[in-house]
Write an enzyme that holds these catalytic residues in place. Sequence first.
Site, PDB file in Angstrom:
ATOM      1  CB  THR A  46      57.408   5.611 -49.548  1.00  0.00           C
ATOM      2  OG1 THR A  46      58.242   4.849 -50.297  1.00  0.00           O
ATOM      3  CG2 THR A  46      56.372   4.964 -48.927  1.00  0.00           C
ATOM      4  CD  GLU A  47      59.623  12.268 -49.349  1.00  0.00           C
ATOM      5  OE1 GLU A  47      60.521  12.955 -48.938  1.00  0.00           O
ATOM      6  OE2 GLU A  47      58.275  12.708 -49.316  1.00  0.00           O
ATOM      7  CG  ASN A  48      61.506   5.831 -48.590  1.00  0.00           C
ATOM      8  OD1 ASN A  48      60.244   6.038 -48.781  1.00  0.00           O
ATOM      9  ND2 ASN A  48      61.893   4.680 -47.769  1.00  0.00           N
TER      10      ASN A  48
END
Length: 219
Positions: A46-48
Amino acid sequence: MALTSDHLAARIARDIPRGAYVNLGIGQPTKIADHLDPELAVTLHTENGMLGMGPAAAGDDIDADLTNAGKVPVTELPGAAYFHHADSFAMMRGGHLDVCVLGAFQVSARGDLANWHTGEPGAIPAVGGAMDLAIGAERVFVMMTLFDRSGLPKLVPECTYPLTGINCVSRVYTDHAIFDITAHGVEVRETFETGLDELRNRLAVPLEFAAGHQAPVTY
């Protein structure tokens, strides 16, 4: 009958390679996490800032501090890791992801992607990390409905919305059919109770059956 988003997510999950590192875009693509076979050892990014994301969380498993990039509560799998947002984008831009699955407003016949803005008054632009994923992932899959709410096709000869990436999409999964974007054009890989003639009549994109095409499937 066209596939539901859950059926389509399950169909896409079957095409994720064993051992792949995969990013699932915000929205419908996140449903794919609920259909992945654990034996395939797929690692979700996930990009977070997380590797090893599991299916969506429910009930007592919900932790407000554990979400995907779309702020949806998720679970973590054994060996999950967390890191800075900048490190996450370095993974995306550096070619470390095997597959990403993104939603789209439009995909062109040559694989251009438009998924962050329609230009409509009041619409909120939301590119997020899509540009980084479109150029960084080895393979870019799109999950979308084939037609918009007005019945207009979203697989088009040329995108009319602002582009996210150029010539980046390799496969398009829709509720009516699956399409491969190749150097020779758009090939129909699989259909869901929709014939090639019907697709040709409704789309302005030249279509051919791909080698190994599967006949219309009923779900």
